[in-house]
Enzyme design. Structure first.
Site, PDB file in Angstrom:
ATOM      1  N   SER A 220       8.223   2.394  -5.779  1.00 13.77           N
ATOM      2  CA  SER A 220       7.637   3.032  -6.963  1.00 13.77           C
ATOM      3  C   SER A 220       6.575   2.199  -7.671  1.00 13.77           C
ATOM      4  O   SER A 220       5.959   2.681  -8.625  1.00 13.77           O
ATOM      5  CB  SER A 220       8.743   3.378  -7.961  1.00 13.77           C
TER       6      SER A 220
ATOM      7  N   LYS B   1       3.269   3.774  -8.340  1.00 15.94           N
ATOM      8  CA  LYS B   1       2.931   4.597  -9.508  1.00 15.94           C
ATOM      9  C   LYS B   1       1.940   3.914 -10.463  1.00 15.94           C
ATOM     10  O   LYS B   1       1.374   4.572 -11.332  1.00 15.94           O
ATOM     11  CB  LYS B   1       4.215   4.987 -10.250  1.00 15.94           C
TER      12      LYS B   1
ATOM     13  N   SER C  96      10.096   6.432 -14.075  1.00 10.61           N
ATOM     14  CA  SER C  96       9.730   6.347 -12.661  1.00 10.61           C
ATOM     15  C   SER C  96       9.999   7.669 -11.944  1.00 10.61           C
ATOM     16  O   SER C  96      10.561   7.712 -10.844  1.00 10.61           O
ATOM     17  CB  SER C  96      10.499   5.209 -11.966  1.00 10.61           C
TER      18      SER C  96
END
Length: 461
Positions: free
Chosen positions: A132, A135, A187
């Site tokens: 993640s 991101k 997230s």
């Protein structure tokens, strides 16, 4: 008869004497006339002689003035000690006094985003899955291509993305700002997909934008396949690239405000209570200097953390990829950066360092100023080699000189561990004067040279 002869001889001798006297007088008169004529001739030639002398003087002084001004494009050298040398001299450590960390991670990286110095690297350029932390780039591309108050209608595809989510429902509408909080605080994979579809028109088009931004930032070991970071073939980055992506993102105050947020709430249609988002970045609670940024985890990527911290006016960014103890290892890296390195300052952008002469008739000046900040982050056991800089700048430049034109450069730690250079540029524009101004300036310089000569010949004038 004998007396008569003697008288006659005497008369002849007297006559000869008189004749000789007359000739002598005539010769003297002639000589005086010749001298007078010669003197008069010199007087007649005197104006011409003076004119020739004056012309010669003008020519010689003009040529001297012409060739003694400007024309020297050599470099001058200026030695510059660090502006904060009194502070950092006390921080110098001897070799062997610093222990470098060795985190048990697949890759790790530590940098000072303000100076660009890389403070620690382990497998930093190795392409690895990054979960993640993807991101971060998703947020960058979104913020650069959409306004925070724009509305996004959630698609069926976005609402169906699994794992970490904020339970988006098809058809509901949220703002870009709300979705960014969901993306970076919670997230949320569904928020990542919703933003990608809205900003790019489709998820595939948005991923192309992400890769274009990576190319723009010169991230050589990064390639995106999705906007959320779920494991997928050919989706990777490196510790180095993630750190530079984070440093770029943190320049945006909105991004910096979001990633330091502990929690956030967004409406939840059909429910009497909102969706409560909680920041998964425990570093914000564990480390008093923590300021962000993004966690990540998948089976392939392992536990990942891109983190930032600020202490005593210095900011650091670290990356840990695939490490179970990523919280403590990040803190160890940050402490190493704050405790074992010092900031050495030489000049700031626009600060004048030297004067450069420009043109002739008239001669003017521009300041040689630093094109960028010359600040280094140096390990304390190497400080003594990085406390002086040399500035090399032009002694003279011809007209015209434009503002921002390169006029030299400065180097810190030349030939050593911490070598770093920056261009010196002019702080002003100096255009070529018109011919009339140049003529009078030239005449003024010549007259000034004459005056110097007069004062040299007649002291006290």
């Amino acid at each position: 008869m004998k007396r008569s002869f003697n008288d006659e001889g005497t008369q002849n001798a007297a006559q000869r004497h008189d004749d000789l006297e007359k000739r002598i007088k005539e010769l003297r008169k002639r000589k005086r006339r010749e001298k007078k004529l010669a003197k008069n001739h010199i007087l007649r030639l005197l104006p011409a002689i003076l004119l020739i002398l004056f012309f010669t003087l003008c020519l010689s002084t003009s040529l001297f003035t012409l060739f003694s001004v400007g024309g020297n494009e050599n470099y001058l050298t200026l030695l510059l000690p660090a502006s904060n040398i009194s502070e950092v001299e006390d921080l110098i450590l001897k070799p062997g006094q610093i222990e470098e960390p060795d985190p048990p991670a697949a890759a790790a990286f530590l940098m000072d985003p303000e100076t660009g110095e890389e403070l620690y690297a382990k497998n930093a350029d190795q392409p690895l899955p990054m979960a993640s932390t993807t991101k971060i780039m998703t947020a960058v591309v979104t913020m650069e291509n959409a306004d925070m108050n724009e509305s996004v209608t959630i698609s069926e595809n976005a609402s169906s993305v699994g794992e970490s989510s904020v339970w988006l429902e098809a058809g509901e509408t949220l703002s870009i700002e709300q979705l960014l909080y969901a993306l970076l605080v919670q997230s949320a994979n569904d928020a990542a997909t919703a933003l990608a579809e809205y900003v790019g028109g489709s998820e595939e088009a948005f991923v192309k934008m992400m890769n274009q931004k990576a190319a723009e930032l010169e991230l050589e070991n990064t390639h995106f396949v999705n906007p959320h970071g779920l494991d997928q073939e050919d989706h990777y980055s490196s510790a180095h690239d993630l750190a530079y992506t984070a440093a770029y993102a943190m320049r945006d105050q909105t991004f910096a405000d979001i990633v330091v947020t502990d929690g956030y709430q967004i409406p939840w249609p059909g429910n009497p209570y909102p969706r409560v988002l909680e920041n998964h970045n425990r570093l914000l609670q564990m480390y008093p200097y923590g300021t962000g940024i993004k966690t990540g985890y998948t089976n392939n990527a392992g536990r990942c953390l891109v983190a930032s911290a600020r202490k005593d006016g210095r900011e650091l960014i670290s990356v840990i990829l695939n490490c179970d103890d990523y919280w403590n290892q990040t803190i160890s890296l940050m402490n190493y950066g704050f405790d074992s390195f010092a900031r050495v300052e030489f000049s700031y952008m626009g600060h004048p360092l030297a004067a450069v002469t420009v043109g002739m008739f008239p001669s003017r000046e521009v300041n040689a100023v630093a094109m960028s900040d010359m600040i280094l982050t140096v390990r304390r056991d190497r400080l003594d080699a990085c406390l002086q800089a040399r500035a090399y700048y032009r002694e003279w430049l011809p007209y015209p000189v434009m503002g921002g034109q390169e006029v030299g450069y400065m180097v810190v730690g030349e030939g050593g561990y911490c070598e770093k250079s920056a261009a010196l540029i002019s702080d002003a524009c100096r255009l070529k004067p018109n011919p009339l101004v140049r003529f009078f300036s030239f005449v003024g310089d010549v007259l000034g040279l004459w005056w110097k000569g007069i004062k040299l010949i007649i002291p006290g004038v």
